[in-house]
Design an enzyme around this catalytic site. Structure first.
Site, short mmCIF file in Angstrom:
data_model
loop_
_atom_site.label_atom_id
_atom_site.label_comp_id
_atom_site.label_asym_id
_atom_site.label_seq_id
_atom_site.Cartn_x
_atom_site.Cartn_y
_atom_site.Cartn_z
N TYR A 296 53.90 66.33 28.54
CA TYR A 296 54.49 65.66 29.71
C TYR A 296 54.43 66.58 30.92
O TYR A 296 55.01 67.67 30.93
CB TYR A 296 55.94 65.29 29.40
N TYR A 346 50.90 58.02 36.46
CA TYR A 346 52.23 58.31 35.95
C TYR A 346 52.79 57.06 35.29
O TYR A 346 53.49 56.28 35.92
CB TYR A 346 53.14 58.79 37.08
#
Ligand SMILES: [Zn+2]
Lengths: 390, 147
Positions: A296, A346
């Site tokens: 991440y 994203y």
């Protein structure tokens, strides 16, 4: 259905295009990517019996089930923590399949996060505080001008960067590598648009002296879905199964999502340390067993901190590890080979999980070929999973 | 980056800083701040400090929470200068910092009275107060001579 233990596997992945203005509702994005994941697997969407997403997604389970014609849901969950819970969806999907209570679990994330509202901007509403986000940022940061995820992320990473003398230029190597991957990924927003270290250094300060624009993930419109089923069932479906060898969450004492300043040692990410410990214990695997990682990357310092937490290098060594080329396709640990949240889009980490599946299948546009991909680590900090070739 | 002087705190009636959201367990903390008192939560049984405020001591599970005056002294253990977007309600760019207090707890606040470029890790600071919208005050910190 008999309630005996069954291994779980990813059978399908699906996505919309990634854009800055999808031109359609979030529910439509969710429906499109979910249908795509079912078609990829060869599963009738009507047979979905579990649905899992995580907080901040605006689509309703029943609303989405109504689009897909889901005939009888057995399980729904919306996991707290926003993006930190991305990989916890694989964890819960694995667990309900293991437990024999679901056969076809849909994971989804679909948002118009650029065209409908902007995550990177100041809050426009202080409507109040509710539980379920895992962060006290509304209560304890906003009155002091820390109003954006980048400000919280910078405060979280600063002590680590300061302690090990890691400069913003050092962080640029993460961005350059991810944008290089994105440049060869036709689905990436930054397809054919690589950057240099100088581009990184010339981008504006977002959080001085820690984060420049090119250290920050994008704001994107789009959706990604993943279909999880039992390994035995997945063997009969359209794609080669990708086993979920292990998955877990870890939320140590005094840790918060992103506004993470209350635990003992600010130079580590205790939740990622805990996730690593649990994942390796569950699977018997170790860092050297991973041929790729999807980590991440909302902000570049968190990539370094996770690399250390998962034991791919020692404490304080991640910047040098990255500079050595470790994250490249011919490196020690090809990482975020789709371009990551910086380069592809994203979609809160779910797109990174889908890339992990592609690496195990052998179908990534930036496929690791130097070694056979047996295991891929997926991490969203507070949660993680190891995907395995069978 | 040119230095941006940090002016004196604006008058309360003209304050533009966003006010705190006051949850039931933090009423005492914010009420004290409004009186320009900096308090912390100390366990009435084991004596340990906790932040953010909470109804139960995590160490001994006592419900006897005592709100005590803190020294107001601490050090900067993390900081950032939010350049973009400019934080809503701030006339000049603030220094946002994580302050570690002498009592051992940490909180997010501001360092005031210096230019953004002058903030340093481990800088010694002491508490002061600035007004917000809706007539509240929040604890912020200014440099002090250590220790
Ligand atoms: Zn106690």
């Amino acid at each position: 259905m008999s309630r005996r233990f069954r291994e779980a596997a990813v059978a399908g992945i699906g996505a919309t295009e990634f854009s800055k203005e999808s031109g359609r509702s979030e529910l439509q994005l969710a429906a499109e990517c979910s249908l795509a994941a079912c078609e990829d697997a060869g599963v009738d969407p009507a047979d979905i019996d579990g649905m899992i997403t995580f907080t901040i997604d605006n689509s309703d389970e029943i609303g989405l089930g109504r689009c897909l014609g889901v005939k009888d849901l057995a399980y729904t969950a919306r996991i707290p923590g926003g993006g930190a819970a991305a990989a916890a969806t694989l964890y819960q999907a694995m667990a309900v399949v293991n437990a024999g209570v679901c056969d076809n679990v849909l994971i989804w994330r679909a948002m118009n996060e650029r065209s409908q509202y902007r995550f990177g901007q100041n809050p426009t509403s202080m409507a109040g505080y509710t539980g379920g986000h895992g962060t006290g940022s509304l209560l304890w940061c906003i009155p002091f001008g820390a109003m954006t995820p980048a400000s919280w992320g910078a405060l979280q990473g600063a002590r680590y960067l300061h302690t090990y003398g890691i400069t913003n230029r050092d962080l640029g190597h993460v961005s350059v590598q991810e944008r290089q991957y994105a440049a060869t990924n036709p689905k990436a927003w930054f397809f054919e648009r690589p950057i240099t270290l100088e581009d990184h250094q010339n981008s504006k300060w977002i959080q001085e002296p820690w984060l420049r624009l090119l250290d920050c993930c994008q704001e994107s419109d789009g959706g990604v879905a993943i279909l999880v089923t039992s390994l035995e069932r997945a063997r009969d479906l359209r794609q080669p199964p990708v086993k979920i060898a292990g998955a877990c969450q870890s939320i140590p004492y005094n840790v918060e999502v992103i506004s993470n300043y209350y635990h003992d040692d600010l130079t580590v990410m205790p939740e990622a340390v805990g996730t690593a410990r649990r994942l390796y214990a569950q699977t018997g695997l170790k860092p050297a067993d991973m041929q790729a990682a999807m980590i991440y990357d909302a902000f570049t310092p968190q990539v370094l901190m996770q690399l250390e937490a998962f034991g791919f290098c020692g404490r304080g060594e991640a910047a040098d590890f990255v500079k050595s080329g470790a994250l490249a396709l011919d490196g020690a640990l090809p990482t975020n080979t789709h371009g990551g949240l910086l380069g592809e889009a994203y979609i809160h980490g779910v797109n990174s999980m889908a890339e992990g599946v592609r690496q195990v299948r052998g179908t990534s546009v930036n496929q690791v070929t130097r070694r056979t991909v047996e295991h891929v680590l997926v991490s969203s900090g507070m949660a993680g999973a190891i995907l395995e070739k069978v | 980056m040119s230095a941006e002087p940090t002016g004196p705190a604006p008058a309360a009636d003209g304050a533009t800083r966003m006010p705190p959201i006051v949850t039931p367990d933090a009423v005492a903390f914010w009420a004290a701040a409004d009186r320009e008192e900096f308090i912390g939560q100390q366990c009435g049984d084991c004596g340990r400090f906790t932040f953010p405020p909470r109804p139960m001591c995590p160490h001994c599970h006592s419900l006897k929470r005592e709100d005590v005056r803190l020294s107001g002294r601490g050090t900067v253990v993390s900081y950032t200068i939010p350049r973009h977007p400019h934080p809503f309600g701030f006339k000049t760019t603030p220094i946002v910092a994580v302050i570690e207090l002498e009592e051992g707890t940490r909180l997010v606040s501001n360092v005031v009275g210096i230019a953004p470029e002058a903030v340093k890790m481990d800088m010694a600071v002491e508490v002061t107060f600035e007004p917000t919208m809706k007539d509240h005050k929040v604890p912020v910190f200014r440099p002090r001579s250590a220790p």
